[in-house]
Design an enzyme around this catalytic site. Structure first.
Site, mmCIF file in Angstrom:
data_model
loop_
_atom_site.group_PDB
_atom_site.id
_atom_site.type_symbol
_atom_site.label_atom_id
_atom_site.label_comp_id
_atom_site.label_asym_id
_atom_site.label_seq_id
_atom_site.Cartn_x
_atom_site.Cartn_y
_atom_site.Cartn_z
ATOM 1 N N LYS A 278 -86.683 -15.077 6.453
ATOM 2 C CA LYS A 278 -85.400 -15.015 5.746
ATOM 3 C C LYS A 278 -84.306 -14.605 6.717
ATOM 4 O O LYS A 278 -84.488 -13.688 7.521
ATOM 5 C CB LYS A 278 -85.466 -14.016 4.589
ATOM 6 C CG LYS A 278 -86.091 -14.568 3.321
ATOM 7 C CD LYS A 278 -85.916 -13.597 2.165
ATOM 8 C CE LYS A 278 -86.428 -14.188 0.868
ATOM 9 N NZ LYS A 278 -86.227 -13.266 -0.272
ATOM 10 N N GLU A 364 -92.785 -11.779 -15.872
ATOM 11 C CA GLU A 364 -92.157 -11.132 -17.019
ATOM 12 C C GLU A 364 -93.126 -10.940 -18.180
ATOM 13 O O GLU A 364 -93.083 -9.912 -18.875
ATOM 14 C CB GLU A 364 -90.948 -11.956 -17.479
ATOM 15 C CG GLU A 364 -89.808 -11.996 -16.477
ATOM 16 C CD GLU A 364 -89.949 -13.110 -15.451
ATOM 17 O OE1 GLU A 364 -89.060 -13.253 -14.593
ATOM 18 O OE2 GLU A 364 -90.972 -13.845 -15.508
ATOM 19 N N ARG A 392 -88.474 -15.348 -20.988
ATOM 20 C CA ARG A 392 -89.768 -15.827 -20.507
ATOM 21 C C ARG A 392 -90.936 -15.010 -21.067
ATOM 22 O O ARG A 392 -92.087 -15.354 -20.852
ATOM 23 C CB ARG A 392 -89.778 -15.785 -18.973
ATOM 24 C CG ARG A 392 -88.771 -16.729 -18.344
ATOM 25 C CD ARG A 392 -88.502 -16.413 -16.883
ATOM 26 N NE ARG A 392 -89.646 -16.591 -16.018
ATOM 27 C CZ ARG A 392 -89.930 -17.721 -15.358
ATOM 28 N NH1 ARG A 392 -89.142 -18.766 -15.464
ATOM 29 N NH2 ARG A 392 -90.986 -17.796 -14.567
#
Length: 618
Positions: A278, A364, A392
């Site tokens: 990243k 979730e 979700r």
């Protein structure tokens, strides 16, 4: 300034370049992303880490005929730039500008709209099966990050796709690992070897030959798994039925391109594991990818500003302070987040109470049922979750928590519109989808002080409770340091007027004040969506001719519907105007301007009420 990049108006232009030109193109693309995002803000570190992969994918595959399906989508700025949208990058995440995520309406190269994680493999498999049914030799490629791979949906898709003979390529973009220098070259060599036609043919031929001698075939299979497993983490994904390749350096075009070219000719489900960094190429982002994940405008030469704004507290900061204070008072409190430690404000809590902090990853559904299990054991779970991500885990909220009347508190951040992130992240539906659940209680604060008090109120109330609050700052009401609850289920009348009564919920109390003053209307801060203050509703119905409800939630099934239901149930026949978000997906843009477009700023509220009054007789 961009010798090669300025010539790229579509992937077809990219494919006309020589391989020797691609490293220069990648560098120009990376430089352009730094320049562009520093001027507009947006997702940053993840895009810098995906430059070479994006170049390689569009170079090898015949996009858009071949389908690229990006997971989450916050790493697709290089993709947008290479697919004809470079000159629009200055409009990123602005009203009527480019979306921060792939969007089917925006480009034929955006094959699937995303924003939530772990959907890419399922969608790509669907596209692969669709191509197969149509007799088309198109490729489907899912690009998924290591974070998104933690979600159950990704493994559900792998489990299904691996048992098919469908041509599907899953690319795991692993940016949380590094390739050790002493084995990097070997890994790259093995990846090329294992993706080559000779290796694939050898495996198939060997299998046929050894069919006549089952013990030898089993020995060969185990030997192959042992050798590959020794060098690469292939066992898991090959157990799902995928041919595992990698890991390889995701910034090395000399490794990526031949590997992808080899894979393109292979049949059946393939799994390519690449390792990236990243923030690659921008040292400050490499050093702190979390801070540079999503950025506002900044100076590329100096990086992000380290100074504190000194302004009003955000609702997320209010929650963070409250969580630590309440944890100090009650040792049964535990904090749970599905991979949103920074966004939901749990950094300080993790540091102060590491044993009571649980980050379950992008999962979730698991987060809510995990909280239910903790509640069964006498803990007091607080689940910090964005409104859009709570969607979700709807079944878990109903079946595992509310149905069992478990003592779980939901701290729901990003309720209402969220500005530049757009409809994939807007918390537009939570009041509607929660209000119908028996036994749940829902509170919405109108300011920062009320937010803290409501969190205390919800936490101390036995049962399933939810406090939903917006992104960013409120009107600037400083929260008290105490942990005192408010009276349960009671609204607060802020102003007494004539004829018109405005019942405002949560963030809509502040803009409603100006309209109430102009109209000499009664204004009520309703505070509780469920249980609704029925006594207040009855009182208003008896003393006013017109009732207006306002909420930063869709009108359908929301807080206004609760008021209307209460009026009907108690025999009141009144003129009711329900204001809220429209029955459509509100696009990305500046939050204040979006509210104005929806008629939910002070002027919009006033105009809507005046228009309604003009058509009604007292």
């Amino acid at each position: 300034m961009y010798e090669l990049l300025d010539q790229i108006h579509s992937p077809e232009d990219l494919r006309n370049l020589s391989k020797k030109q691609l490293p220069q193109l990648a560098q120009e693309l990376r430089d352009f992303i730094v320049e562009s995002v520093s001027q507009t803000g947006g997702h940053f570190a993840s895009n810098l880490g995906c430059v070479e992969l994006t170049v390689a994918l569009h170079y090898v595959f015949n996009t858009p005929y071949d389908r690229l399906v990006w997971d989450v989508g916050h790493q697709t700025y290089p993709h947008k730039i290479l697919t004809g949208r470079k000159d629009q990058m200055h409009t990123m995440r602005q009203r009527h500008g480019l979306a921060g995520f792939p969007k089917r309406e925006e480009s034929e190269f955006d094959t699937f709209g995303v924003g939530h994680s772990s959907t890419s493999i399922s969608a790509a498999q669907g596209m692969a099966e669709g191509a197969k049914l149509a007799g088309e030799d198109r490729k489907a490629i899912a690009i998924i990050g290591d974070g998104a791979m933690t979600a159950g949906m990704a493994f559900e898709a792998l489990n299904n796709a691996g048992c098919k003979d469908t041509d599907l390529l899953v690319i795991l973009n692993d940016n949380d690992m590094s390739i050790s220098p002493n084995v990097g070259a070997l890994n790259t060599y093995l990846a090329k070897l294992m993706s080559g036609k000779f290796y694939a043919a050898f495996k198939n031929t060997t299998g046929k030959v050894l069919d006549v001698a089952p013990p030898l075939k089993e020995f060969a299979r185990k030997s192959e798994e042992h050798v590959k497993g020794f060098f690469t983490p292939s066992t898991l994904f090959e157990a799902f039925g995928f041919n595992y390749i990698g890991p390889i350096d995701g910034h090395d075009l000399d490794a990526l391109i031949p590997t992808l070219q080899n894979i393109r000719s292979l049949k059946g489900p393939q799994f390519l594991h690449i390792v990236t960094k990243k923030g690659q190429g921008y040292k400050l982002a490499e050093k702190d990818p979390v801070a540079y994940h999503g950025v506002s405008k900044f100076d590329p030469a100096n990086g992000l500003s380290s100074g504190k704004s000194g302004g009003k507290q955000t609702y997320t900061q209010v929650f963070s302070d409250w969580l630590c204070d309440m944890a100090a008072q009650d040792e049964k409190l535990v904090g749970i987040t599905p991979a949103m430690r920074e966004g939901s404000g749990l950094v300080a809590f993790e540091q102060a109470y590491p044993d009571r902090y649980f980050d379950v990853g992008i999962a979730e559904q698991h987060a809510l049922t995990f909280a239910a299990g903790l509640a069964c054991e006498g803990r007091k779970p607080v689940v910090a979750i964005y409104s859009t991500f709570l969607q979700r885990a709807y079944d878990q909220l109903i079946h595992d928590i509310a149905l069992q009347d478990l003592d779980v508190t939901l701290a729901i951040d990003r309720a209402g519109l969220v500005g530049a992130d757009g409809p994939t992240h807007a918390g537009a539906f939570d009041l509607s989808f929660m209000r119908c659940i028996p036994g749940i209680s829902i509170l919405a604060p109108s300011n920062e002080a009320e937010c803290r008090q409501m969190l205390t109120t919800a936490y101390l109330h036995k049962g399933t409770t939810a406090v939903r609050y917006p992104r960013g700052t409120g009107p600037g009401v400083e929260a008290a340091k105490t942990l005192e609850p408010m009276e349960w289920g009671k609204a607060e009348q802020l102003r007494t007027g004539e004829k018109v009564a405005i019942l405002a919920f949560g963030s809509m109390v502040t803009p409603a004040k100006e309209a109430a003053e102009t109209l000499n209307a009664t204004l009520v801060n309703m505070r509780f969506i469920k249980p609704l203050d029925i006594d207040m509703v009855n009182q208003i119905a008896l003393t006013h001719t017109h009732i207006v409800t306002i909420e930063e939630n869709v009108v359908a099934g929301g807080a206004g519907s609760a008021v209307l239901e209460a009026l009907v149930a108690n025999g009141h026949c009144k003129d009711v105007l329900m204001l809220g978000l429209p029955d459509q997906y509100v696009e990305h843009g500046d939050h204040a301007k979006l509210l104005a477009e929806c008629g939910l700023d002070a002027q919009g509220i006033l105009t809507s009420i005046q228009k309604r009054l003009a058509t009604q007789k007292d």
